[in-house]
Design an enzyme around this catalytic site. Sequence first.
Site: not given
Length: 368
Positions: A64, A120, A143, A151
């Site tokens: 992302g 992502g 992350e 995530d």
Amino acid sequence: MKLLLTEIKNKVGIITLNSEKTLNSLSLPMIEELKTVLEDWKNADEIACLFIHGAGEKALCAGGDVRQLHDAIIAQRAIDPTQVPQDCFDFFSKEYQVDYTIHTYPKPIIVWGHGIVMGGGIGIMVGASHRIVTEKSKLAMPEITIGLYPDVGATWFLNKMPSAYGLYLGLTGARLDGADCKFLGLADYYVQSSSKETILNELERIEWNNNHHKIVSEILKKVSKEASVPESQAALHQNFVKQFEKADTLEQFGEILINSLEKDEWINAGIKSFEAGSPSSAHIIFRQLKQGKDLNLEEVFQSELNLSCQCCIHPDFAEGVRALLIDKDQSPKWHPATLDEVTQEWINSYFEWIIGEWKVNKEVVIGS
């Protein structure tokens, strides 16, 4: 410049993530366009299967666009630091809707997971029906290094991995190559990167009958037979990773990792990331994976949306992005600064519910 390019050839819907300069990182406008295309093509008669890839040769998607999220957090802090920035909420909510749509898509989705695939990018790839890696694939969920957590459905797919690999990857951000992805179930086919045109040409020549999944599988199976999968570093470390199955607490995980008598480049890289990463992230990752084991896919994305929103009002996410990508001083000031300083109350605060009900393809609002 269009962030998403689409074309249709012989009922093959080709989607190109088109931001080569940012390694095809996902911005909110790109996510929104992708969401629209996926919905439009879901029941379209002129589409038999989808092929998703990134512009250029370096990456499918490097994750992302966290710089934009950082800026939104800093702007919101000046107004009211207790509130989740709307841009961040929109980004995560719509990104997870796209990921969920891919996981549950009725038509075959081929993802060309070539080059860098992180965060992502893995979210787009992992739920596809036909996931391809090459000799140049580099995957990771790093992350912990920016004060976030894995995530995009990682609560689901990390828990599906054998032994304690999911926990290990989540807490160390270990890098994976194509062979590792095959071994861990993140990819279905390993091919040479030079095979891309062959695959597309085959898809563009095929006569589509009703069994689209079978047709795609047969093409990719045939092409993948021409490539030999090298030895997987992750597979070579099975005995090492197996030790973490008995880690019932983060403290136990850390002790096993740091005190291991077995040390090599792969293990040392994991130790370095774990020790340098956000202490808060380490704690929430451990809890996320342990308590998310039995969640269904929709519940996974609901819980992750809430946790992502919490990360936007806790200090470490913005600080990690600042240190790594903005000021690039590589010296994040984590709060709390050490694993021992993180209290149970602090971890609990990350898991307090602050969003409304998350539903696929429906707008949700904060706190509804």
